[in-house]
Design a protein around this motif. Structure first.
Motif, PDB file in Angstrom:
ATOM      1  N   ASP A 633       0.821  -1.208   0.000  1.00 58.90           N
ATOM      2  CA  ASP A 633       0.000   0.000   0.000  1.00 58.90           C
ATOM      3  C   ASP A 633       0.855   1.259   0.000  1.00 58.90           C
ATOM      4  OD1 ASP A 633      -2.238  -1.570  -0.043  1.00 58.90           O
ATOM      5  OD2 ASP A 633      -2.653  -1.405   2.101  1.00 58.90           O
ATOM      6  N   ALA A 634       1.989   1.219   0.717  1.00 55.04           N
ATOM      7  CA  ALA A 634       2.865   2.388   0.743  1.00 55.04           C
ATOM      8  C   ALA A 634       3.437   2.665  -0.646  1.00 55.04           C
ATOM      9  CB  ALA A 634       3.989   2.166   1.756  1.00 55.04           C
ATOM     10  N   VAL A 635       3.808   1.602  -1.358  1.00 52.55           N
ATOM     11  CA  VAL A 635       4.321   1.764  -2.724  1.00 52.55           C
ATOM     12  C   VAL A 635       3.257   2.381  -3.624  1.00 52.55           C
ATOM     13  CG1 VAL A 635       5.105   0.517  -4.778  1.00 52.55           C
ATOM     14  CG2 VAL A 635       6.004  -0.097  -2.519  1.00 52.55           C
ATOM     15  N   LEU A 636       2.032   1.884  -3.511  1.00 55.63           N
ATOM     16  CA  LEU A 636       0.950   2.396  -4.354  1.00 55.63           C
ATOM     17  C   LEU A 636       0.596   3.828  -3.996  1.00 55.63           C
ATOM     18  CD1 LEU A 636      -1.376  -0.760  -4.408  1.00 55.63           C
ATOM     19  CD2 LEU A 636       0.289  -0.042  -6.139  1.00 55.63           C
ATOM     20  N   ASP A 637       0.549   4.140  -2.687  1.00 53.13           N
ATOM     21  CA  ASP A 637       0.236   5.514  -2.264  1.00 53.13           C
ATOM     22  C   ASP A 637       1.284   6.489  -2.797  1.00 53.13           C
ATOM     23  OD1 ASP A 637      -1.969   4.615  -0.913  1.00 53.13           O
ATOM     24  OD2 ASP A 637      -0.983   4.548   1.048  1.00 53.13           O
ATOM     25  N   ASP A 638       2.532   6.074  -2.720  1.00 55.46           N
ATOM     26  CA  ASP A 638       3.618   6.936  -3.197  1.00 55.46           C
ATOM     27  C   ASP A 638       3.503   7.172  -4.697  1.00 55.46           C
ATOM     28  OD1 ASP A 638       6.335   8.223  -2.744  1.00 55.46           O
ATOM     29  OD2 ASP A 638       6.851   6.705  -4.248  1.00 55.46           O
ATOM     30  N   TRP A 639       3.179   6.109  -5.430  1.00 54.59           N
ATOM     31  CA  TRP A 639       3.051   6.262  -6.885  1.00 54.59           C
ATOM     32  C   TRP A 639       1.876   7.161  -7.247  1.00 54.59           C
ATOM     33  CZ3 TRP A 639      -0.698   4.959 -10.508  1.00 54.59           C
ATOM     34  CH2 TRP A 639      -0.303   5.068 -11.843  1.00 54.59           C
ATOM     35  N   LEU A 640       0.733   6.965  -6.609  1.00 49.59           N
ATOM     36  CA  LEU A 640      -0.436   7.790  -6.892  1.00 49.59           C
ATOM     37  C   LEU A 640      -0.170   9.254  -6.586  1.00 49.59           C
ATOM     38  CD1 LEU A 640      -3.290   5.495  -5.514  1.00 49.59           C
ATOM     39  CD2 LEU A 640      -2.962   6.171  -7.901  1.00 49.59           C
ATOM     40  N   ALA A 641       0.548   9.514  -5.507  1.00 53.18           N
ATOM     41  CA  ALA A 641       0.835  10.899  -5.133  1.00 53.18           C
ATOM     42  C   ALA A 641       1.707  11.588  -6.172  1.00 53.18           C
ATOM     43  CB  ALA A 641       1.517  10.935  -3.764  1.00 53.18           C
ATOM     44  N   ALA A 648      -1.297   1.621 -13.041  1.00 51.11           N
ATOM     45  CA  ALA A 648      -0.456   0.630 -12.379  1.00 51.11           C
ATOM     46  C   ALA A 648      -1.274  -0.634 -12.207  1.00 51.11           C
ATOM     47  CB  ALA A 648       0.041   1.159 -11.035  1.00 51.11           C
ATOM     48  N   CYS A 649      -0.655  -1.692 -11.704  1.00 53.94           N
ATOM     49  CA  CYS A 649      -1.402  -2.895 -11.369  1.00 53.94           C
ATOM     50  C   CYS A 649      -0.657  -3.670 -10.305  1.00 53.94           C
ATOM     51  CB  CYS A 649      -1.654  -3.773 -12.595  1.00 53.94           C
ATOM     52  SG  CYS A 649      -0.219  -4.717 -13.136  1.00 53.94           S
ATOM     53  N   VAL A 650      -1.396  -4.506  -9.594  1.00 51.11           N
ATOM     54  CA  VAL A 650      -0.826  -5.445  -8.641  1.00 51.11           C
ATOM     55  C   VAL A 650      -1.081  -6.841  -9.189  1.00 51.11           C
ATOM     56  CG1 VAL A 650      -0.954  -6.373  -6.299  1.00 51.11           C
ATOM     57  CG2 VAL A 650      -1.162  -3.905  -6.681  1.00 51.11           C
ATOM     58  N   ILE A 651      -0.026  -7.642  -9.307  1.00 48.56           N
ATOM     59  CA  ILE A 651      -0.148  -8.990  -9.844  1.00 48.56           C
ATOM     60  C   ILE A 651       0.272  -9.993  -8.763  1.00 48.56           C
ATOM     61  CG2 ILE A 651       0.619 -10.610 -11.627  1.00 48.56           C
ATOM     62  CD1 ILE A 651       1.165  -8.278 -13.458  1.00 48.56           C
ATOM     63  N   GLY A 652      -0.607 -10.965  -8.514  1.00 49.34           N
ATOM     64  CA  GLY A 652      -0.258 -12.044  -7.611  1.00 49.34           C
ATOM     65  C   GLY A 652      -0.735 -11.882  -6.185  1.00 49.34           C
ATOM     66  N   ASP A 653      -1.615 -10.931  -5.928  1.00 49.45           N
ATOM     67  CA  ASP A 653      -2.113 -10.715  -4.562  1.00 49.45           C
ATOM     68  C   ASP A 653      -3.635 -10.738  -4.569  1.00 49.45           C
ATOM     69  OD1 ASP A 653      -2.629 -10.065  -1.978  1.00 49.45           O
ATOM     70  OD2 ASP A 653      -1.452  -8.221  -1.936  1.00 49.45           O
ATOM     71  N   ALA A 655      -5.643 -10.803  -2.241  1.00 49.05           N
ATOM     72  CA  ALA A 655      -6.223  -9.992  -1.171  1.00 49.05           C
ATOM     73  C   ALA A 655      -6.384  -8.534  -1.572  1.00 49.05           C
ATOM     74  CB  ALA A 655      -5.346 -10.084   0.084  1.00 49.05           C
ATOM     75  N   PHE A 656      -5.701  -8.110  -2.633  1.00 47.93           N
ATOM     76  CA  PHE A 656      -5.806  -6.720  -3.083  1.00 47.93           C
ATOM     77  C   PHE A 656      -7.029  -6.575  -3.978  1.00 47.93           C
ATOM     78  CE2 PHE A 656      -4.618  -3.392  -6.243  1.00 47.93           C
ATOM     79  CZ  PHE A 656      -4.614  -2.306  -5.375  1.00 47.93           C
ATOM     80  N   ALA A 657      -7.962  -5.719  -3.564  1.00 48.78           N
ATOM     81  CA  ALA A 657      -9.235  -5.582  -4.282  1.00 48.78           C
ATOM     82  C   ALA A 657      -9.164  -4.616  -5.451  1.00 48.78           C
ATOM     83  CB  ALA A 657     -10.320  -5.128  -3.309  1.00 48.78           C
ATOM     84  N   GLY A 658      -8.076  -3.885  -5.571  1.00 43.95           N
ATOM     85  CA  GLY A 658      -7.966  -2.920  -6.653  1.00 43.95           C
ATOM     86  C   GLY A 658      -8.335  -1.525  -6.218  1.00 43.95           C
ATOM     87  N   ARG A 659      -7.806  -0.541  -6.936  1.00 45.54           N
ATOM     88  CA  ARG A 659      -8.104   0.875  -6.712  1.00 45.54           C
ATOM     89  C   ARG A 659      -8.303   1.537  -8.076  1.00 45.54           C
ATOM     90  NH1 ARG A 659      -3.676   3.522  -2.631  1.00 45.54           N
ATOM     91  NH2 ARG A 659      -3.348   1.789  -1.165  1.00 45.54           N
ATOM     92  N   PRO A 660      -8.788   2.777  -8.080  1.00 44.63           N
ATOM     93  CA  PRO A 660      -8.842   3.494  -9.358  1.00 44.63           C
ATOM     94  C   PRO A 660      -7.456   3.564  -9.996  1.00 44.63           C
ATOM     95  CG  PRO A 660     -10.128   4.654  -7.700  1.00 44.63           C
ATOM     96  CD  PRO A 660      -9.411   3.554  -6.986  1.00 44.63           C
ATOM     97  N   ARG A 661      -7.373   3.173 -11.236  1.00 49.73           N
ATOM     98  CA  ARG A 661      -6.139   3.148 -12.025  1.00 49.73           C
ATOM     99  C   ARG A 661      -5.179   2.039 -11.604  1.00 49.73           C
ATOM    100  NH1 ARG A 661      -2.683   7.930 -12.348  1.00 49.73           N
ATOM    101  NH2 ARG A 661      -3.423   8.675 -10.324  1.00 49.73           N
ATOM    102  N   ILE A 662      -5.596   1.189 -10.640  1.00 49.06           N
ATOM    103  CA  ILE A 662      -4.713   0.111 -10.190  1.00 49.06           C
ATOM    104  C   ILE A 662      -5.525  -1.179 -10.047  1.00 49.06           C
ATOM    105  CG2 ILE A 662      -2.955  -0.606  -8.532  1.00 49.06           C
ATOM    106  CD1 ILE A 662      -2.790   2.245  -7.542  1.00 49.06           C
TER     107      ILE A 662
END
Length: 712
Positions: A633-641, A648-653, A655-662
């Motif tokens: 989440d810290a990596v994603l928050d930093d990228w969004l900021a 972006a995307c998260v692959i292999g998790d 438990a991650f439900a997704g976010r806008p643009r991710i």
């Protein structure tokens, strides 16, 4: 665009490119394009209004009208969507006086001056194919980058000394390389203006046979596939007009959404786009096959062949005689009569469609035994009404439910054993299941084969219903004709109304019962298949059945086959049933930076030493980062900021439900997509061997800028 508004919106850092000596000619040409577009839009609107007000007509006339409305509407949408940014660039032919401007569509001024040359025309080929090694007769080339209808950058390339002279804004890097670092979005970015020579050569290849486009991640395979579909429809119009058009098959719904804008942006809306799941109704809810042994059995062609045998099992002439009693005489239907009737079935028709033929032939055979003086229609009607004969025929040639046929194969061991005699007893036991219609993805080729061979149950009786409607309509119109003749004294009217041509013209085809054709059933003149390395033998049969000409564009990468691909493309496709297989390779990775490929290449070579790993031509300057899974989440928050745009995307998790643009993806669902940032979580969980190695390789190479690998 008004005369006071420039078509150029160059940023301050490009102020040197604002020099009127460099852009004044373009400004004048863009103004002429804008004027021509406005005039053509008005003309198309008027033509559309006239076409829609005109009588619809029947038959070919109605079809021609609908096609013209579709063509005009498609061009109107493209003109309105782009405006002057229809223009991709310009080229100056060596020794030529005026630049030739290249566009998404061809465009001509009212005085006949050619303003834009369609990118697919032979005249435009040097714009894409020229290189320093082979200028193809060009002195220079200019490419534009557009944003919101204005030019935000342009690049000049010179091929001769003549090209260096005059108004040329030469850059250190080409427009294509400069565009690679731009942020991604949820849709594939527009790359038409920057097609490279190796890609363009493949796009412009002819449609004969099967052309394989082989290349690793980031080589532009999908770009080539999409542009090739549009090019073929332009360069070989008979594909659309007479032979069924083009079908484009992608690997997933997410992929189709990603590329959905590309073909319309190329001025082409006549391509059907789908996944393999879309080819059969059951595909929408089909689940993955849980047992890989079962999946492997269904992947071969043996069970597809079993579908044919299963249908033939229901086409069995009765060995028993049937007595048909009538008021004139009794007739007996024996094995010979059944066999003769069955022989009348057209092999080109499905089982259900041919049922009417067989029935009509059987009735005809029996009717011929009656006295010739008896009214034939009465004899036939009496035979058709005989319940004993109808029941016997229903047993001998029953109406088949395609899905039910497959369900029987998967739940009745004896039936499967009879229809697939090459299967062993262990295989038969493996294939049996409790829920007959719990469809899996591996079942789809079987269901497709059953639909084609058994046919639509609704087709049964369609010919007889049509004949009944036509007969009733003819009787009604005959009465109208009789009334008109009775009221008229002129012999000319009598002769005209008795004519067969006029009688036929009185038939109203709109009242006839029709079957809605399946838009994806084919036949198609050409099929483009992306991520083709994943297709099984059974899935190839689904596509071959839709393309009798065997004209294919096959796009894929053997190193990205999740279940291995040890054969050559030629051997693989020949075994699948294709012929005239040729191979074109793409070896330059335009998407993935060197930093990421340096990490990804050893991953795939560890399981596939001979993998065709492409060479990256750019560097992002950002090394692959590593960390703990709880840093996600810290990596994603930093990228969004730090990124207002991009994806972006998260692959292999899971438990991650997704976010806008991710979005949250699996390696399989990420195929064909690209992202500015990829966060890869616990890649070792993907497994060992080829499957795990391929999934890790695919996941890593989705990133265009930054890759972060996190582990628990």
């Amino acid at each position: 665009m008004t005369s006071t508004t420039s078509a150029f919106a160059l940023p301050d850092r490009l102020s040197a490119k604002r020099d009127p000596a460099l852009i004044a000619a373009d400004e004048r040409h863009f103004a002429a394009i804008a004027e021509s577009i406005a005039g053509e839009v008005a003309a198309i609107l008027a033509r559309l209004d006239a076409e829609r007000r005109a009588p619809g007509g029947h038959g070919q006339a109605a079809l021609d009208r609908d096609l013209e409305i579709h063509r005009l509407s498609a061009r109107l949408r493209t003109l309105r969507r782009y405006g002057i940014d229809l223009c991709l660039g310009r080229m100056v032919v060596e020794g030529g006086a005026e630049p030739v401007y290249i566009g998404r569509l061809g465009l001509t001024a009212a005085d006949g001056t050619r303003l834009l040359t369609d990118w697919r025309s032979p005249a435009a080929e040097p714009f894409f194919g020229a290189t320093l090694a082979d200028p193809m007769g060009l002195a220079s080339r200019r490419r534009y980058r557009w944003s919101r209808g204005r030019v935000i950058d342009y690049w000049d390339e010179a091929f001769t000394a003549e090209g260096f002279a005059g108004a040329a804004a030469l850059d250190d890097q080409s427009s294509f390389i400069a565009s690679l670092g731009s942020t991604r979005s949820s849709r594939m970015r527009d790359v038409l203006a920057t097609l490279q020579a190796d890609q363009d050569a493949i796009i412009r290849a002819g449609s004969r046979g099967a052309l394989v486009v082989d290349g690793g991640p980031g080589t532009g395979k999908t770009v080539v596939a999409l542009h090739r579909a549009a090019y073929l429809l332009y360069s070989e119009p008979h594909l659309q007009q007479h032979r069924g058009g083009v079908l484009f098959v992608g690997p997933s719904d997410g992929y189709l959404s990603y590329v959905s804008d590309v073909l319309p942006s190329l001025g082409e809306e006549g391509v059907q786009i789908c996944t393999l799941r879309d080819l059969v109704p059951e595909g929408a809810d089909a689940l993955p096959e849980a047992d890989q042994r079962v999946a492997a059995l269904k992947a071969s062609g043996a069970l597809v062949d079993a579908v044919e045998a299963a249908v033939r099992a229901y086409e069995t002439p009765s060995e028993r005689s049937v007595l048909v009693e009538t008021e004139w005489a009794d007739v007996r239907v024996g094995p010979a009569e059944w066999a003769d009737a069955f022989a009348a079935a057209d092999p080109a028709l499905s089982h259900n469609e041919a049922r009417d033929q067989v029935w009509e032939e059987l009735i005809g055979i029996l009717a011929d035994r009656f006295d010739e003086e008896l009214p034939p229609r009465l004899v036939r009607r009496e035979l058709e009404r005989d319940e004993g004969l109808r029941r016997a025929f229903a047993r001998a040639w029953p109406v088949l439910d395609p899905a039910g046929l497959v369900a029987d194969l998967l739940t009745v061991p004896g039936f499967l054993r009879r229809c697939a005699p090459t299967l062993g007893e262990d295989d038969i036991r493996l294939l049996q299941r409790q829920d007959a219609r719990a469809w899996t993805v591996a079942d789809l080729p079987l269901l497709d084969a059953a639909r084609r061979r058994a046919g639509d149950p609704a087709a049964v009786g369609i010919d007889r219903r049509r004949e009944a409607v036509v007969g009733a309509e003819r009787e009604r119109m005959a009465q109208v004709v009789d009334d008109l003749i009775a009221a008229d004294d002129g012999e000319g009217l009598v002769t005209m109304l008795r004519g067969a041509d006029v009688q036929n013209s009185l038939d109203d085809e709109t009242v006839l019962p029709r079957l809605d054709p399946d838009a994806l059933a084919g036949p198609f003149a050409h099929i483009v298949v992306d991520e083709a390395q994943e297709l099984t033998d059974a899935e190839w049969r689904m596509l071959l059945a839709r393309c009798p000409s065997r004209s294919f564009t096959v796009v894929g990468d053997r190193a990205q086959a999740r279940h291995g691909f040890t054969e050559s493309w030629q051997d693989r496709l020949t075994r699948a049933g294709l012929r005239d297989v040729s191979l074109a390779s793409l070896g330059i990775n335009y998407r993935t930076p060197e930093e990421i490929m340096a990490v990804a290449a050893p991953v795939i070579r560890a399981v596939l030493p001979d993998a065709n790993v492409p060479t990256s031509i750019r560097s992002s300057g950002i090394p692959v980062a590593y960390g703990a899974a709880d840093e996600r989440d810290a990596v994603l928050d930093d990228w969004l900021a730090g990124h207002e745009d991009g994806v972006a995307c998260v692959i292999g998790d899971p438990a991650f439900a997704g976010r806008p643009r991710i979005p949250s993806l699996t390696p399989e669902s990420a195929k064909g997509l690209e992202f500015d940032l990829v966060v890869l979580v616990d890649p070792e969980r993907f497994g060992d061997g080829v499957l795990g190695g391929v999934d890790r390789y695919v996941a890593m190479t989705r990133a265009t800028e930054r890759l972060v690998v996190l582990t628990s």
